[in-house]
Design an enzyme around this catalytic site. Structure first.
Site, short mmCIF file in Angstrom:
data_model
loop_
_atom_site.label_atom_id
_atom_site.label_comp_id
_atom_site.label_asym_id
_atom_site.label_seq_id
_atom_site.Cartn_x
_atom_site.Cartn_y
_atom_site.Cartn_z
N ASP A 65 35.64 28.52 41.64
CA ASP A 65 35.72 29.96 41.87
C ASP A 65 34.89 30.26 43.12
OD1 ASP A 65 35.36 32.67 41.98
OD2 ASP A 65 34.79 32.91 39.87
N LYS B 147 35.52 39.94 49.77
CA LYS B 147 34.10 39.66 50.03
C LYS B 147 33.98 39.05 51.44
CE LYS B 147 32.79 39.31 45.16
NZ LYS B 147 33.88 38.89 44.26
N1 DSN Z 1 30.58 41.54 40.86
C1 DSN Z 1 30.72 40.67 42.00
C2 DSN Z 1 29.44 40.52 42.74
O1 DSN Z 1 28.87 41.53 43.13
O2 DSN Z 1 28.97 39.41 42.94
C3 DSN Z 1 31.27 39.37 41.62
O3 DSN Z 1 32.56 39.56 41.14
#
Ligand code: DSN
Length: 424
Positions: free
Chosen positions: A197, A226
Site C-alpha cells: 500500500d 497525496k
Molecule cells: N488518512 C490518510 C493520512 O492522512 O495519512 C491516510 O489515508
C-alpha cells in the site's frame, strides 16, 4: 463559480473561504497536495453525469464511448507510469482499493499481517474497528523500540507463526524508505502474497526516488491525491494473472458505478507525473523534508527514527513540552496546518497523542524550496517553544501570510473575492 454563487451562496461562500484558507496557510499535512488546474477541470466536467458500471468496452450502460476513452487513457498512463502489467483505476479511495485486494486475495477469517496503526500503519491494515480487522484475522508488526525502524525480525517471526495468506507493507506515518524486497522474501518463505500500500509515497515511486514495489509485489495500491498530486481516489496495480480477480473485486465486488469525472482527473494526473518536471518535483519534496528535519533536530524536537528519507516527518511534541493537540493548535494559530499523530510506543491516547506529523508535498507544489523550509522550520520551533506568546504567534502568522503571498497555489484563473456578507 457563477452558477454556484447565484444558486447556493452559502455553499459558494464556504468554497471561497476554503480557497482563502488554502492560499493563506501552509498546508503541511503529509497526505495533502494541490492538484493542477487541469486535474481540477477534468474533475469538474459533465463526466460526472454518466453511469458506466463495468469496464471499457464491457459496460452495463449505453452511451459509454467517451467515458471509455477517459478510462482507457487513465489505465494506459498508469501502466506506463508504474511499469505495471495491469491497472484498475476505479477505486473511489485507497481504502476501497485495499478492500478490493482483500476480496480478491482472501477469504473471510484468513490470517493477514499488516503494520500496526500505532506504529505508522493504516486503518485498513487490520484496525479492529475497520472492516479489514472485522473480516480478516489480522496480526500486526511494528517498529523496533531502539531506532523506530520496521522490525523485520518481528515480521518474519509473526509470518512463521501465523502463516498469513497476505502480508501488507506500506504505511501512513513512517518517515523512512520501505525496503519492499525484505517483505517479499518473508512472503515467499511462508507462501503469502504481498500487497504494498504505497498510498503515501506512490508519487515518489512514480518519480523513481523511492524503492519500487512493482517488481516484487503481487498487488500494489495507492491513492492518487497525496504525493501523486491528482484527484482524491485510489488505484490498484497488479500482475496480469490477477487482472480478472482484481477487476471483479472492484466491480461488482465492492463498488457500483465508477466516478468517471474523477477517473478523467486521474488520467490527467498520470500524464503530468510522466513529465520530466515531476521527477524534479518529487526529489525536491524529499530534499525539503530533509532540510526541515535538520532544523527541527537543531531546535531540540525529537524525530521518530531521527530524520526522514521521504516526504514526511513524525515528531514527538512532548520532547518540547507539548502534546500533539497543543502543538497542532499553536501552529494553526500561526497559519501552519498539520495533524496530531500517535507515535510508536505512545503512552498518550489517540485523541491527544504525543506526536505531530509534517509533510512537504503541498509546499513543494507551491514552488517552495530549501530556503523556505529553513524559515518555516525556524518559525515552527519558535512557536512550539513559546505557544503562549501571543505577540510571537502573531508575528509568525504575518510572516506565514507574506510567504504564502509569494507562492500562489495552482488554481488558474480564479478570482479571489471577499466573502463578507455572503454567509447571511
Ligand atoms: N488518512 C490518510 C493520512 O492522512 O495519512 C491516510 O489515508
Amino acid at each position: 463559480m457563477n452558477y454556484l454563487k447565484q444558486q447556493d451562496p452559502k455553499l459558494w461562500a464556504a468554497v471561497v473561504g476554503e480557497l482563502q484558507r488554502q492560499l493563506d496557510r501552509l498546508a503541511m499535512i503529509a497526505s495533502e497536495n494541490y492538484t493542477s488546474g487541469a486535474v481540477m477541470q477534468a474533475c469538474g466536467t459533465l463526466l460526472t453525469n454518466k453511469y458506466a458500471e463495468g469496464y471499457p468496452g464491457k459496460r452495463y450502460y449505453g452511451g459509454c464511448e467517451f467515458v471509455d476513452v477517459a478510462e482507457d487513457l487513465a489505465i494506459q498512463r498508469a501502466k506506463e507510469l508504474f511499469g505495471a502489467e495491469h491497472a484498475n483505476v476505479q477505486p473511489h479511495s485507497g481504502a476501497q482499493a485495499n478492500m478490493a485486494v482483500y476480496l480478491a486475495a482472501l477469504k473471510p477469517g484468513d490470517p493477514v499481517l499488516g503494520m500496526s496503526l500505532t506504529h505508522g500503519g493504516h486503518l485498513t491494515h487490520g484496525m479492529h474497528l475497520n472492516l479489514s480487522g472485522i473480516l480478516y484475522d489480522f496480526h500486526n508488526y511494528g517498529v523496533r523500540c531502539e531506532d523506530q525502524r520496521i522490525d523485520f525480525d518481528e515480521v518474519a517471526s509473526l509470518a512463521r507463526k501465523h502463516k498469513p495468506k497476505l502480508i501488507v507493507a506500506g504505511a501512513s506515518a513512517y518517515p523512512r524508505e520501505i525496503p519492499h524486497g525484505r517483505f517479499a522474501e518473508i512472503a515467499e518463505e511462508v507462501g503469502a502474497k504481498l500487497l504494498v500500500d504505497m498510498a503515501h509515497y506512490g508519487g515518489l515511486v512514480a518519480a523513481g526516488v523511492h524503492d519500487d514495489p512493482l517488481p516484487v509485489a503481487d498487488y500494489v495500491t495507492a491513492t492518487t491525491h497525496k504525493t501523486l498530486r491528482g484527484p482524491r481516489g485510489g488505484i490498484i496495480l497488479c500482475k496480469a494473472k490477477y487482472r480478472k480477480d482484481v477487476d471483479r473485486a472492484v466491480f461488482p465486488g465492492t463498488q457500483g458505478g465508477p466516478l468517471m469525472h474523477v477517473i478523467a482527473g486521474k488520467a490527467v494526473c498520470f500524464r503530468e507525473a510522466l513529465e520530466p518536471d515531476y521527477k524534479k518535483y518529487a526529489q525536491q519534496v524529499i530534499d525539503n523534508a530533509k532540510v526541515l528535519a535538520d532544523v527541527f533536530l537543531s531546535g531540540g524536537l525529537r524525530l521518530i527514527t531521527g530524520g526522514t528519507d521521504n516526504h514526511l516527518i513524525l515528531a514527538d511534541a512532548t520532547s518540547i513540552g507539548l502534546t500533539g493537540m497543543s502543538a497542532t493548535a499553536a501552529l494553526e494559530s500561526c497559519g501552519v496546518t498539520i495533524n496530531k499523530n500517535v507515535i510508536p510506543f505512545d503512552t498518550r491516547k489517540p485523541v491527544d497523542p504525543s506526536g505531530i506529523r509534517f509533510g512537504t508535498p503541498a509546499l513543494t507544489t507551491r514552488g517552495m524550496g530549501c530556503d523556505e523550509m529553513r524559515s518555516i522550520g525556524t518559525w515552527i520551533i519558535e512557536a512550539l517553544k513559546s505557544p503562549d506568546d501571543e505577540a510571537l504567534l502573531q508575528r509568525i502568522r504575518g510572516q506565514v501570510s507574506e510567504l504564502c503571498g509569494q507562492f500562489p497555489i495552482p488554481v488558474n484563473g480564479v478570482d479571489i473575492v471577499p466573502i463578507q456578507g455572503a454567509l447571511q
